[in-house]
Structures are given as C-alpha cells and as structure tokens.
Design an enzyme around this catalytic site. Structure first.
Site, PDB file in Angstrom:
ATOM      1  N   LYS A 112       0.818  -1.214   0.000  1.00  0.00           N
ATOM      2  CA  LYS A 112       0.000   0.000   0.000  1.00  0.00           C
ATOM      3  C   LYS A 112       0.849   1.259   0.000  1.00  0.00           C
ATOM      4  O   LYS A 112       0.547   2.216  -0.702  1.00  0.00           O
ATOM      5  CB  LYS A 112      -0.926   0.015   1.219  1.00  0.00           C
ATOM      6  CG  LYS A 112      -2.179  -0.799   1.002  1.00  0.00           C
ATOM      7  CD  LYS A 112      -3.232  -0.486   2.053  1.00  0.00           C
ATOM      8  CE  LYS A 112      -4.419  -1.424   1.850  1.00  0.00           C
ATOM      9  NZ  LYS A 112      -5.605  -1.034   2.584  1.00  0.00           N
ATOM     10  N   GLU A 137      -3.068  10.926   8.285  1.00  0.00           N
ATOM     11  CA  GLU A 137      -3.766  11.257   7.046  1.00  0.00           C
ATOM     12  C   GLU A 137      -5.003  12.057   7.386  1.00  0.00           C
ATOM     13  O   GLU A 137      -5.564  11.908   8.471  1.00  0.00           O
ATOM     14  CB  GLU A 137      -4.269   9.964   6.381  1.00  0.00           C
ATOM     15  CG  GLU A 137      -3.444   9.474   5.234  1.00  0.00           C
ATOM     16  CD  GLU A 137      -4.037   8.217   4.631  1.00  0.00           C
ATOM     17  OE1 GLU A 137      -3.249   7.444   4.098  1.00  0.00           O
ATOM     18  OE2 GLU A 137      -5.262   7.999   4.672  1.00  0.00           O
ATOM     19  N   ARG A 179      -5.824  -7.595 -10.783  1.00  0.00           N
ATOM     20  CA  ARG A 179      -6.518  -8.816 -11.209  1.00  0.00           C
ATOM     21  C   ARG A 179      -7.909  -8.454 -11.688  1.00  0.00           C
ATOM     22  O   ARG A 179      -8.320  -7.300 -11.622  1.00  0.00           O
ATOM     23  CB  ARG A 179      -6.648  -9.750 -10.017  1.00  0.00           C
ATOM     24  CG  ARG A 179      -7.273  -9.018  -8.841  1.00  0.00           C
ATOM     25  CD  ARG A 179      -7.732  -9.931  -7.742  1.00  0.00           C
ATOM     26  NE  ARG A 179      -7.944  -9.217  -6.499  1.00  0.00           N
ATOM     27  CZ  ARG A 179      -9.061  -8.589  -6.166  1.00  0.00           C
ATOM     28  NH1 ARG A 179     -10.073  -8.569  -6.995  1.00  0.00           N
ATOM     29  NH2 ARG A 179      -9.171  -7.962  -5.011  1.00  0.00           N
TER      30      ARG A 179
END
Lengths: 513, 157
Positions: free
Chosen positions: A130, A214, A308
């Site tokens: 991430k 954040e 994917r």
C-alpha cells in the site's frame, strides 16, 4: 466451433488451445464459460471439497490440486503449475483471491513456460504494498489522501501535521492492515493519547510501531476505475464502479455508473486519467482496477490497485457491452487492444449484489451448509454468475460467496426494480443468505436516491425495522408441513426428486385420451 | 386434521378440512380460507405462495425464512417436548465448522455467558457461550475436529 481457429496467424497472435483455471466457485465458472465461448479447452483445478463443484462439471478437464484447505491446494504454486503441465495447459487464469496477486506465482508461471493471465510480476510487486503504491501514485501525479508521507517522529511533528491537515485526522500504522493501529482523532486534545495507543497497537500487531497521519475522509464513497492494457503500449479505462455498500470492509453491492456521475459529468474522465497515470507508471498490462475514495465534495483520492479481475466486473460488462475475461485472454495471448478509448461507451445502469452464505441478522456470520432448494432468477436484464446448484454443499474452508446477481436497466431506477424482482424470484434454502437483506437495502430511501457511502450498512442497521412474515405465509408453510407429515398432499419438498413416475403417469394419460 | 404449530417461537394451531384451512395463532391472529397445493406452490384465498423447506426446522415462504415445527397435539405428553430443559444443557454447534479452541475442561465451574469453545467456519471465529452458570460435565469436542451443525460440543449442568 470456436471463434479462434487453431491456425490463426498474422496480425492476431495464436490463441491458447487450453487454459487452466486456478480458482473455484462462481469465478471459475465465469472463466470456464469464456473459454468455452472462445473455443479454448478448459481445465478446472480443484481441491477435495470442490470435486463435485459446478466449475468441475462444466469444464472440459479437471485437475486435482490437493486437500480442501487452500494452503494445501489453491495457494500451492507448485501444485497449480504441475496441474497445468500435466494437462498441457499453455496459460493459467488465476481468477481473484488465492494466487491472483502473487508476483512469485506470476514468475513461476514464466519460468515454467506458462502464460500467467494478468499483469507482469513487476507490476504486481510495485502495486502490492500500500505504501509503495501510494508513493508511485504521488510520483505519477494522482491525488492521494493528504497526509505525511513518512512515519511521524514525535509529538510536535504530529501536532503540526494534524493542524495543517485540519481535523478530523486518521492515524495509521505504516505496516498496517485490518484496522490495527488505526485511530480517528477529532481534536488536538485527543491526539497525544491516540498517538500513543496507535503506536503501541501497531507495535504489538506488526512488530513495527511507526505511525503516520492522514486527513480523515468522512463518509467516503468507494469508486474504482477498470483499466485494460495490452503488450503493445495501449492502455484504456472502462469507467467506474461504485462499491460503497460494504459490510466488514467488503463490498456487497456494486454499480456502474456511479450515481455521483449524473451530478459530476467530468468526474469519470478525471478519475479515469488518474487511474491510467498510475497504471502507466507501474508498467501495467491486462485487466486491473484502481480504487479511489471520493469525499462529499467529489474530490477523489487514490487508495490502491487490484492487479486482477474484480469480483464486480459484471457491472462494467453490462454497462459497456464488453467481455473483460475475453479481453484478458486475448491480451495474454499477445493480441492488440483494438478497442480505443473513444470506442468505450456506457449505456444504462447495472447493479450487482453478492449472494453470500451468511446471516445478516447476526453480524453477517458465515453459514455453510447444503443447498436444499434452489430456484434461480432469470428474465429481462438479469445476469446471474453462480457457482452453486441444488444439493451442493457449501464448503466451510473458503469465502462464502455463492453467486452474483446483477440487473441492467436503461435507468438506475429500472435496474433497481429489475434487481428487486430477480431477488424476489430467487429461492435459496438450506443455508442462511443475504437475499432478503438486499431487498431491504434496495427499498431504502437513501439507496434509491443514490446517496451512498461506506458507512451506509452501519446506518442502515441502526434504523432498520425488522418486518415479520405475514400470517398468511405462516399458514401456507404450516399447510405444507402438516400435509407432508400426514403423508398426504404433495411429495416431501426436501427430496431432490428423481422420481419419473409422474412423467409415466402423464404419458399413460396421453395414451388413454 | 388438526396440528399444533410453533413458528419463530410462537404457537398456534392449523385445522385442515378438504380444501379449507383455519390457522389460529395464540395472539389472536386468525387466517381462514380455501387453498390449493401443487408441489412447492400454495394458493391461499387466491394468493400465491412459494414454500420450500431448508435445513432442520427452516422453511421459506416467498423469500422469507421461518423456523417452524408442526406436530400432532395428541403426541404431546406433559413435561416433554417444548418444555424448558432445566439442569442439564447441551451446547451444540450452530453451524458446521472446525473446533479451534476449547476454553473449558470437564469439572470447571462456568458463569452464564462465559465462552466454552471456539468454532471457525469460513475464516470467521464463533465463540460458543454457556447458557447458564454451572459445572461443565462433559467436553465432547476435540481440538481441530470438524463438527456439523447441531453436533453437541459441551454439556453444562
């Protein structure tokens, strides 16, 4: 005859003759279907629990992987590659989950001379972490949730960062995942203790107590962009899917287009371009999804990339008319993406719900078991991607996804009506499931108005009124049980009927007429 | 024909005469009318109901799940059947799964609501709790064993 004659040469590369599907459940069925449509032989890989699965029944061949636990079957790189070799498959479709985002597996395929149907191993690796993906997105110029890029070094730095971001903020563990080491902080007075708690929790959970800060996105929408790229430098996006309806951080309803697009006509193109920047920077090919959070003012922030095919790909297929699995196969075989960005158009509205063997009345606890009765919906605008059948035993070793039911309509309202109608037709007994829950969500005023956010399900349960079955329904059920226990009336409903005497009877009746 | 009906913990009776039924619930709700039955399809006063059985006492009508038991009132003897089970309580698995932790041993004293055993299914862990305070008389579950729904795991007295 398939659409790909064996001797196709020239502009288009030679298509595979045989492909192994290294997955299970509805997605294995989905890929087997695409292979059959393209005239490619399919090999369904299976574990002990899946010997009798729908995918094994529908595929041309089936390859045994090992015992039921996925660590001994679907996650075993050596066994999957060996199965492909044994059956002479030239390529492997990994589906989603299991080995689909495993760079080591993609490399092992290459080493074995087998085509991995997905992005290159380097792209999977770059986007897998991430924090690395966030760095890559920042470098590529895609917006990310504002915050400190590195771990906080102390209280003063944390206070300065939080003040410049503006409260509320979110403290997150650098090594994070699963909500561990995560703290919401609404005001400065809470910051110091939250910082201490988050760091110690992160330390215990990951052996790394680094924490960063954040800006907290309040009631965000989860909107993602489907991308598709070939090995010849062509890369396009297929628009968005809104997946804000989630429980336990997992999507349960997805739709295309996002209802937000009607009030923000440029948003799709802006998000699409941001997604392409990230994909290009990672050297991405094949199908992938770039996920974003969108705040109340329609600002969007990069979240992560799923390297994917997504569970919810059918809504994109319904709205664009494209076949993503077919494109995955063509791209892997080296074909050019003949589709240009301007060829992609969106028509009407598609909504999908994930039918799970779980109990919505008890915190969505999984509920494995045997499907006693199954009657599946169909009719106009309905698409069902199912991995089950009557008598199938839903194994307890895997994710409890049974099927995906999607509806298409010329408008979102029509799609909702169709989906609700299809859910009403759906009879699935023997395992607890969320069909009824979806009917309640589709009737919810906020859902109907398209006012979605990832906190929707939580809010829904706070205000949900449990409705009871009407007494007429009880009387009908009591009637059936009474006559059944009495040996009169209809034959037992639990039995999967293999009795042909009724046909014989009607045949005799015909003869006597 | 008359039967006693227990539906979602509430009781009532159903009487069937030819093609007429009378469903009388203890709380005063009364449904009467003409019916027709064909396989899983019930027509009651002209309305259509789809009835399908599930596992155990589970029965589904038009997409709604009910838990229903129907029995002949003559078969019921006092002190049996639905009466509460004093003293001994058997704790059974609510769903199929794998026993991953056993938190008590035979002879232990437990409080009501205390965790007895942890069963995992589909990556979710479910702690089975004691329905009463008492003593554990038997632990039938074995670590790592796969258990079926309804299988008795622990007995508390």
């Amino acid at each position: 005859m398939g659409r790909y004659p064996r001797d196709t040469t020239g502009y288009s590369a030679v298509m595979f003759h045989k492909v192994l599907v290294a997955n299970r459940g509805e997605i294995a069925v989905r890929v087997v279907r695409a292979l059959r449509e393209m005239g490619i032989a399919s090999v369904a890989a299976y574990s002990d629990a899946d010997r009798g699965s729908l995918a094994v029944r529908l595929a041309d061949e089936a390859a045994y992987l090992g015992p039921s636990p996925s660590s001994e079957s679907y996650l075993r790189i050596d066994r999957v590659i060996d199965a492909a070799k044994r059956h002479g498959a030239e390529a492997i479709h990994p589906g989603y989950g299991f080995l689909s985002e495993n760079a080591e597996f993609a490399e092992a395929c290459a080493t074995a001379g087998i085509m991995f149907i997905g992005p290159p191993a380097e792209a999977i690796r770059k986007l897998g972490s991430k924090t690395a993906a966030r760095q890559l997105a920042i470098a590529a110029g895609a917006p990310v949730v504002p915050g400190t890029e590195r771990a906080l070094t102390g209280w003063e730095q944390a206070r300065a960062a939080a003040n410049s971001l503006g409260y509320p903020v979110l403290l997150k563990a650098s090594a994070g995942g699963g909500g561990k080491g995560m703290r919401r902080v609404d005001r400065e007075s809470e910051l110091q203790s939250a910082l201490r708690d988050a760091a110690s929790e992160a330390g215990r959970a990951f052996g790394n107590s680094e924490v960063y800060v954040e800006k907290l996105v309040i009631e965000p929408r989860h909107i993602e962009i489907q991308i598709l790229g070939d090995h010849h430098g062509n890369l396009i996006h297929l628009g968005e899917r809104e997946c804000s309806i989630q429980r336990r951080h997992q999507k349960v309803i997805e739709e295309c287009p996002s209802p937000l697009m009607s009030s923000h006509p440029d948003l799709r193109e802006h998000m699409g371009q941001a997604a392409l920047k990230v994909a290009r920077a990672a050297g991405y090919t094949n199908a992938g999804t770039v996920e974003f959070l969108v705040d109340r003012d329609a600002n969007f922030y990069f979240l992560e990339v799923n390297t994917r095919l997504q569970v919810e790909h059918p809504v994109t297929e319904l709205a664009t008319g494209l076949d993503l699995v077919e494109w995955q196969l063509k791209i892997a075989a080296g074909e050019r993406l003949t589709l240009r960005q301007e060829d992609v158009t969106w028509r009407g509205s598609a909504i999908e719900c994930r039918i799970y063997a779980e109990d919505p009345d008890h915190d969505f606890m999984p509920a494995p078991g045997t499907i006693v009765h199954l009657s599946e919906p169909s009719g106009p605008g309905v698409r069902l991607d199912s991995g089950i059948f009557q008598g199938w035993n839903v194994p307890l070793e895997y994710d409890p996804l049974l099927a995906k039911l999607a509806a298409w309509g010329s408008t979102r309202e029509t799609a909702i009506h169709r989906l609700d109608r299809a859910l009403a037709e759906y009879v699935l007994t023997g395992v607890r499931n969320n069909i009824r829950f979806f009917r309640e969500v589709l009737a919810d005023a906020e859902f109907r108005e398209g006012r979605l956010s990832t906190s929707f399900v939580e809010r829904f349960f706070k205000t949900r009124k449990k409705t009871e079955a009407d007494p007429e329904s009880e009387a009908a059920a009591a009637l059936v049980l009474t006559l059944e226990s009495n040996g009169s009336g209809s034959p037992p409903l639990t039995k999967v009927s293999t009795n042909v005497s009724r046909w014989l009877d009607s045949g005799r009746d015909e003869l006597l007429r | 024909m008359k039967r006693r009906v227990i539906v979602n913990g509430r009781s009532g009776t159903i009487e069937i005469e030819g093609s007429r039924l009378r469903y009388d619930r203890e709380d005063g709700v009364l449904i009467e009318g003409e019916f027709s039955l064909e396989g899983t399809s019930v027509l009651l006063n002209g309305r259509s109901y789809r009835v399908s059985k599930g596992a155990g006492t589970e029965i589904w009508v038009n997409g709604r799940q009910l838990s229903m038991d129907v029995f002949d009132p003559r078969d019921l003897r006092p002190g049996q059947g639905m009466a509460a089970n004093h003293g001994r309580q058997e704790i059974a698995a609510s769903m199929p799964g794998k026993v991953i932790r056993i938190l008590v041993a035979a002879g232990d004293t437990v409080e009501e609501g205390q965790g007895l055993i942890v069963v995992e299914a589909m990556k979710m862990q479910n702690e089975m709790k004691s329905p009463k305070s008492g003593r554990v008389v038997e632990v039938r579950a074995r670590p790592d064993a796969t258990v079926g729904a309804g299988e008795i795991l622990v007995v508390v007295e």
